[in-house]
Design a protein around this motif. Structure first.
Motif, PDB file in Angstrom:
ATOM      1  N   LYS A 191       8.075  -7.023  -7.300  1.00  0.00           N
ATOM      2  CA  LYS A 191       7.347  -6.254  -6.285  1.00  0.00           C
ATOM      3  C   LYS A 191       8.276  -5.286  -5.545  1.00  0.00           C
ATOM      4  O   LYS A 191       8.191  -5.112  -4.338  1.00  0.00           O
ATOM      5  N   LEU A 200       9.814  -4.260   3.973  1.00  0.00           N
ATOM      6  CA  LEU A 200       9.545  -5.477   3.212  1.00  0.00           C
ATOM      7  C   LEU A 200      10.788  -6.365   3.203  1.00  0.00           C
ATOM      8  O   LEU A 200      10.693  -7.577   3.443  1.00  0.00           O
ATOM      9  N   ARG A 243       4.250  -8.318   1.083  1.00  0.00           N
ATOM     10  CA  ARG A 243       3.395  -7.258   0.540  1.00  0.00           C
ATOM     11  C   ARG A 243       1.955  -7.438   1.007  1.00  0.00           C
ATOM     12  O   ARG A 243       1.280  -6.464   1.346  1.00  0.00           O
ATOM     13  N   THR A 300       6.448  -2.628   2.808  1.00  0.00           N
ATOM     14  CA  THR A 300       7.059  -2.057   1.606  1.00  0.00           C
ATOM     15  C   THR A 300       8.473  -1.581   1.953  1.00  0.00           C
ATOM     16  O   THR A 300       8.818  -1.451   3.133  1.00  0.00           O
TER      17      THR A 300
END
Length: 170
Positions: free
Chosen positions: A21, A137, A128, A133
């Motif tokens: 991710k 994140l 997430r 992000t």
């Protein structure tokens, strides 16, 4: 959803690195280790006694400083001598130096690495889902690694900033 798993890529140092991710797993592990262990024993590290105010007491263990009452508890507790070791970690007055070698035996480097890999994927999923992000994140994942999933965002800005800076530097 296997589409979220980034697979392998070649890092600038020539080593294969995995991303999940958008998070470079090796870089995040390195950043947490740099901030958490600070050369205090790596896989043998034992942190100070903690009472989190929610009924949990114990110490942070190993390279990534997993709490003795967290996921490390099941790994350690399943081994001969593990229950006694965990009881010692609940004693605020022990000399932790007497337990360093035992830490690495009961919570092996391989187990610490595997637990951290799982932790990173889980924290990335949670972060997430919360809408984070990029650097934010990484910052949120650092906060949750330190304080648990329910920790208020921004609670320890210095810690999370140090993790982000270490992550970005490689």
């Amino acid at each position: 959803s296997s589409g979220d798993y980034g697979g392998s890529c070649i890092a600038s140092d020539g080593k294969s690195s995995q991303t999940y991710k958008g998070v470079n797993i090796a870089s995040f592990k390195n950043a947490i280790s740099n901030v958490e262990s600070r050369g205090s024993g790596g896989y043998r590290a034992i942190g100070i006694y903690v009472n989190d105010g929610a009924g949990n007491t114990g110490r942070a263990l190993g390279k990534y400083q997993f709490m003795s009452y967290g996921p490390a508890k099941d790994i350690i507790g399943a081994k001969p001598g593990g229950a006694q070791f965990l009881a010692a970690m609940n004693n605020p007055n022990i000399d932790t130096g007497n337990f360093a070698a035992q830490t690495e035996q009961l919570f092996t480097p391989k187990e610490q690495e595997a637990l951290m890999d799982d932790q990173i994927r889980h924290l990335a999923d949670v972060g997430r889902a919360q809408g984070y992000t990029g650097d934010n994140l990484i910052r949120r994942m650092a906060e949750m690694h330190e304080g648990g999933e329910g920790v208020r965002p921004g609670i320890d800005q210095d810690y999370s900033d140090r993790v982000v800076n270490s992550y970005k530097s490689g």
